[in-house]
Design an enzyme around this catalytic site. Structure first.
Site, mmCIF file in Angstrom:
data_model
loop_
_atom_site.group_PDB
_atom_site.id
_atom_site.type_symbol
_atom_site.label_atom_id
_atom_site.label_comp_id
_atom_site.label_asym_id
_atom_site.label_seq_id
_atom_site.Cartn_x
_atom_site.Cartn_y
_atom_site.Cartn_z
ATOM 1 N N ASP A 199 27.128 7.451 -47.416
ATOM 2 C CA ASP A 199 26.725 6.040 -47.484
ATOM 3 C C ASP A 199 27.899 5.102 -47.340
ATOM 4 O O ASP A 199 27.746 3.932 -46.987
ATOM 5 C CB ASP A 199 25.981 5.771 -48.788
ATOM 6 N N ALA A 225 21.573 5.471 -44.888
ATOM 7 C CA ALA A 225 22.490 4.372 -44.541
ATOM 8 C C ALA A 225 22.267 3.796 -43.140
ATOM 9 O O ALA A 225 22.104 2.575 -42.986
ATOM 10 C CB ALA A 225 23.930 4.856 -44.733
HETATM 11 O O1 MRU Z 1 18.923 6.856 -51.426
HETATM 12 P P1 MRU Z 1 18.887 7.257 -49.983
HETATM 13 O O2 MRU Z 1 17.740 8.146 -49.640
HETATM 14 O O3 MRU Z 1 18.985 6.049 -49.071
HETATM 15 O O4 MRU Z 1 20.216 8.096 -49.767
HETATM 16 C C1 MRU Z 1 20.482 8.648 -48.514
HETATM 17 C C2 MRU Z 1 21.739 9.412 -48.462
HETATM 18 O O5 MRU Z 1 22.453 9.547 -49.427
HETATM 19 C C3 MRU Z 1 22.160 9.931 -47.114
HETATM 20 O O6 MRU Z 1 22.845 11.141 -47.237
HETATM 21 C C4 MRU Z 1 23.084 8.915 -46.438
HETATM 22 O O7 MRU Z 1 22.524 7.633 -46.473
HETATM 23 C C5 MRU Z 1 23.402 9.290 -45.031
HETATM 24 S S1 MRU Z 1 22.010 9.156 -43.962
HETATM 25 C C6 MRU Z 1 22.505 9.548 -42.390
#
Ligand code: MRU
Length: 329
Positions: free
Chosen positions: A219, A48
């Site tokens: 997210d 995110a």
């Molecule tokens: O699909 P992604 O790899 O973008 O998902 C990432 C996550 O779910 C993380 O845990 C979230 O974005 C937090 S990152 C600090």
């Protein structure tokens, strides 16, 4: 190796291509809004906070290219639906544009805010963890999901400098394997003790007393404290609750969406079936099998022990406590 996830060079956006990790270190270069959109959608960059920083620089590049900036904002906002940092960063850039402020300065400020936020989150988590050292994490909420420290991983990096050595268990995180490929990679680069487990091993190791706390990123956090995070986070939270293990969510304020009442209203990205049906280019399922591939799930607030932001530690009742601190953020 110092991991640098993103940088602007000659008005081009240079991004560490996370699809290739851990086997190959290569970079994807975006020169226009279409390439920035591609990088976010296809997960060259992901996580995110990093999605937000990428969009901010993407807006700046698009502005330099003479595009209609309002159209760019609408366009980039559609790259991925769940992480609210994307629209948060785009809105900040649009505000700067309307106020005729320097867009590069604004993008750099968003980038720097990520670094400062993650450092603060790490310190709060170290306090919260106390003597606990055995930590499970899911997906990658690390340096690779941000621009420095990560959110969930921040205590591990800051702790190392303070002589606090955590033992981290990284859920593999099917289907994209962010835990196995990314969390394991970045922690090993910093000599932090990390052990990869497959997702279905979490209950077993919790039942053996091997985990003292769970830390995940997120997210989007709804106003009632429900949390959208990588698919499988819900499973982990249920198991942790069963075994009385605290579950902490590391959440920059930019990920808190007070406009969304509860988790059910958070849009969940559905990704393509090939992520589930094949791995490393090899088909693993019968031809034409039906597939579900939601990329995120919602962990209900009552499974969450605390939400940790750069401003401090938020405990239940979340509706009241988030409102007090974040109504205007
Ligand atoms: O699909 P992604 O790899 O973008 O998902 C990432 C996550 O779910 C993380 O845990 C979230 O974005 C937090 S990152 C600090």
């Amino acid at each position: 190796m110092d991991i640098i996830t993103i940088r602007l060079s000659d008005n081009k956006l240079v991004m560490l291509d996370q699809r290739k990790l851990p086997l190959e270190i290569s970079y994807y270069i975006a020169k226009n809004k279409e390439e920035v959109f591609y990088a976010i959608k296809e997960m060259v960059v992901r996580g995110a906070p990093l999605i937000g920083v990428t969009a901010a620089y993407g807006m700046y590049i698009s502005y330099l290219n003479g595009d209609n900036i309002e159209k760019t904002a609408d366009y980039l906002a559609k790259a991925r639906p769940t992480a609210v940092n994307l629209t948060w960063a785009i809105e900040k850039m649009m505000k700067a544009y309307y106020e005729e402020r320097d867009l590069l300065e604004q993008a750099k400020a968003i980038h720097q805010e990520d670094v400062d936020t993650n450092y603060a989150i790490g310190n709060h988590l170290i306090t919260l963890l106390g003597k606990k050292r055995n930590i499970l994490t899911h997906c990658n909420a690390g340096i690779l999901a941000t621009t420095k420290y990560g959110t969930a991983t921040s205590p591990f990096y800051i702790g190392k400098d303070l002589g606090i050595n955590y033992k981290v268990y990284a859920d593999e995180t099917r289907p994209r394997l962010q835990g196995a490929s990314l969390t394991a990679f970045e922690l090993m680069e910093s000599n932090i003790d990390v052990t990869v487990i497959t997702d279905n091993m979490a209950a077993h190791i919790m039942s053996k007393g091997m985990i003292e706390a769970v830390i995940t990123g997120c997210d989007r956090v709804a106003a009632n404290g429900d949390v959208a995070n990588k698919i499988g986070t819900l499973n982990v939270s249920i198991i942790a609750k069963f075994y009385n293990i605290p579950m902490y969510v590391a959440a920059p304020s930019s990920t808190i969406d007070m406009s969304i009442e509860c988790g059910e209203l958070i849009p969940i990205e559905e990704r393509e079936p090939w992520e589930v049906t094949s791995r490393f280019g090899k088909q693993m399922t019968p031809d034409d099998v039906k597939v579900l591939n939601p990329a995120f799930d919602i962990t209900p607030s009552n499974n969450i022990t605390a939400i940790v932001t750069e401003k401090g530690i938020v405990y239940p009742p979340y509706i009241k406590n988030l409102k007090e601190k974040y109504e205007k953020s």
